[in-house]
Design an enzyme around this catalytic site. Structure first.
Site, PDB file in Angstrom:
ATOM      1  CG  ASP A  10      -1.550   1.144   1.443  1.00  0.00           C
ATOM      2  OD1 ASP A  10      -1.448   1.982   0.937  1.00  0.00           O
ATOM      3  OD2 ASP A  10      -2.637   1.153   2.400  1.00  0.00           O
ATOM      4  CE1 TYR A 227      -4.120  -1.189  11.439  1.00  0.00           C
ATOM      5  CE2 TYR A 227      -4.651   0.976  11.670  1.00  0.00           C
ATOM      6  CZ  TYR A 227      -4.824  -0.055  11.057  1.00  0.00           C
ATOM      7  OH  TYR A 227      -5.920  -0.173  10.079  1.00  0.00           O
ATOM      8  CE  LYS A 230      -5.896  -5.845  10.935  1.00  0.00           C
ATOM      9  NZ  LYS A 230      -5.150  -5.871  12.146  1.00  0.00           N
TER      10      LYS A 230
END
Ligand code: 13P
Ligand code: 13P
Ligand code: MG
Ligand code: MG
Length: 379
Positions: A10, A227, A230
C-alpha cells in the site's frame, strides 16, 4: 525452474484507503514493462485490491531474490512519489524503511513466492486481499487441501489421497512447524484456528513433492511496533493434476467467513469475494475484499488474467456478506465486532492504559466519594 512472485504494498490510497490512483498503476506498469524488456522478468502484471498494488511477476532468480525484491521496492518508491505529489492518503504507508537492504523481509511490502518446474499445463490462482491480515488465508487453505467436503479430489484423486504438508508460522515467537495432514489435522486446527498468531505459510503435496500454495505472512504491526494499516495479504495456489482443481480452490470463498481488519484494522467483518471492478471497499472501510486472478503459465509467460470471482455463483456469498456486515455493525464498539484487546495492543490501547494507570485502584480500597461543593455563605 521458474519463480512466480507476487509482491504487494500500500503506497497510498485514493480516496482515503479505498483504492489505488490510476496514475500509480500506470507507473507500476511502466516499470514492469522496462523490467521485462531488460530481461529481469520473463513476464509481469500489475493488479490491485483496494489501496494495495500487487506486482505479479515470473522470473528465474528463485525466491527471496535480491534483484527481484529491489526492483519491487524501487517500483513502490516510484508509486509513492506519485501518491505524495497528489497528496493521496497514507503515501508510502507500507514502506517501513528508508533504504533497501538485501530483500524485503521486515521492510513492509508483503510477498508470496513459488519456485517450480513448469508442468505441461500450469494453472495458477493469485488471490489479493484488502483490509485484513495474513491469517485470513488459514480457513480457505484448510478447506482446499484438507477438507474432503470442499475438495472431493482428496478422496477421488489418487495423487491427492496421501494428503499435504502445511507449513505454519508462529508470528509472535518467530517459529515454524510442518503439520502432516490428514494425520495432524486436529493438532493443526488448534493453532491455525487462531489466525492472528498462527499463519499457514505454504502447502506441499506429499505425493508430488511439489509446493502448491504460498502466502505472504508478515504482520506490519509486529514489524513496526504500532498500527500502520492492515497487511492485506496475497496468496498463490497452483491447481489441477494432483493439486486442487480451480473450482476446489475457489469454493471456500462461497462462504463469506469472518476475518480481522475492516475499519481501522480493528474489526471482525465478513470476507467478500468480488470481481476486480468491485475491489474498492468504501462502506466502513470494508467489508474486507478478496479478488482472484487466474493465469495459465506457458514458458514462464502469464496467459491471463481471468477475473475468477466475476461469476454470479458468488452473488450469494456477496449478499450474505452484506447481511453479516449489517448484523456486526450494530455492535458498534463492542466485541465481537471490535477485535479483542490483545489484538488492539498496537493501537490506542497502550496509550490509554498508560494514561489511566493511576486511576485504577484495588477493588478492596474504599471508593472516594466526590465531595459536594461547599455552600457559599448566605449574605
Ligand atoms: P487517521 O485518519 O488518523 O489516519 O485514522 C483513520 C484511518 O484511516 C486508519 O488508518
Ligand atoms: P489499509 O490497511 O488498507 O491501508 O486500511 C487501513 C485502515 O485503517 C482502514 O480503516
Ligand atoms: Mg491504506
Ligand atoms: Mg489496504
Amino acid at each position: 525452474m521458474i519463480t512466480l512472485s507476487v509482491i504487494k504494498a500500500d503506497t497510498g490510497g485514493f480516496v482515503g484507503h479505498s483504492a489505488v490512483h490510476p496514475d500509480m498503476l500506470a507507473e507500476a506498469r511502466r516499470e514492469l514493462g522496462r523490467a521485462t524488456a531488460s530481461g529481469l522478468l520473463i513476464d509481469g502484471r500489475v493488479a490491485s485490491c483496494g489501496d494495495d498494488i500487487s506486482l505479479i511477476m515470473t522470473h528465474t532468480y528463485g525466491v527471496d531474490a535480491g534483484l527481484i525484491h529491489s526492483f519491487a521496492w524501487d517500483t513502490f518508491r516510484a508509486t509513492t512519489r506519485i501518491a505524495q505529489e497528489l497528496r493521496l492518503y497514507g503515501a508510502g504507508q507500507d514502506l517501513l524503511s528508508d533504504a533497501f537492504s538485501g530483500n524485503l523481509k521486515g521492510m513492509g511490502p508483503g510477498y508470496a513466492e513459488l519456485e517450480f518446474e513448469e508442468r505441461p499445463s500450469e494453472p495458477v490462482l493469485c488471490f489479493l486481499a484488502d483490509k485484513t491480515e495474513p491469517g485470513a488465508w488459514n480457513l480457505p487453505l484448510y478447506k482446499m487441501f484438507a477438507d474432503p467436503f470442499n475438495t472431493p479430489g482428496l478422496v477421488i484423486d489418487e495423487k491427492m489421497h496421501a494428503g499435504f504438508g502445511f507449513e505454519v508460522y508462529d508470528l509472535y515467537e518467530e517459529k515454524r512447524i510442518v503439520f502432516d495432514c490428514p494425520a495432524d489435522i486436529y493438532d493443526m486446527l488448534m493453532y491455525i484456528g487462531a489466525p492472528a498468531r498462527y499463519v499457514v505459510h505454504g502447502v506441499r503435496s506429499k505425493t508430488l513433492g511439489e509446493t502448491a500454495a504460498a502466502t505472504s505472512t508478515q504482520r506490519l504491526s509486529l514489524i513496526a511496533g504500532k498500527y500502520v494499516g492492515k497487511d492485506d495479504p496475497v496468496m498463490i495456489i497452483r491447481c489441477q493434476s494432483g493439486l486442487p482443481a480451480v473450482g476446489e480452490a475457489l469454493e471456500p470463498f462461497a462462504f463469506p467467513y469472518t476475518v480481522a481488519g475492516c475499519m481501522r484494522g480493528s474489526h471482525h467483518a465478513p470476507f467478500m469475494p468480488v470481481p476486480v471492478e468491485h475491489a474498492h471497499p468504501s462502506r466502513f472501510d470494508g467489508p474486507p475484499r478478496v479478488v482472484c486472478l487466474g493465469f495459465q503459465i506457458r514458458g514462464g509467460k502469464l496467459i491471463g488474467p481471468r477475473d475468477m470471482f466475476d461469476d454470479p455463483a458468488f452473488d450469494r456469498a456477496r449478499q450474505q456478506a452484506g447481511e453479516v456486515m449489517d448484523y456486526l455493525r450494530r455492535h458498534g464498539p463492542f466485541e465481537p465486532h471490535r477485535l479483542p484487546l490483545e489484538d488492539l495492543e498496537y493501537t490506542t490501547m497502550s496509550i490509554l492504559s498508560r494514561r489511566l494507570a493511576n486511576r485504577w485502584t484495588p477493588m478492596t480500597t474504599e471508593v472516594a466519594t466526590p465531595t459536594p461543593p461547599t455552600p457559599s455563605p448566605v449574605p
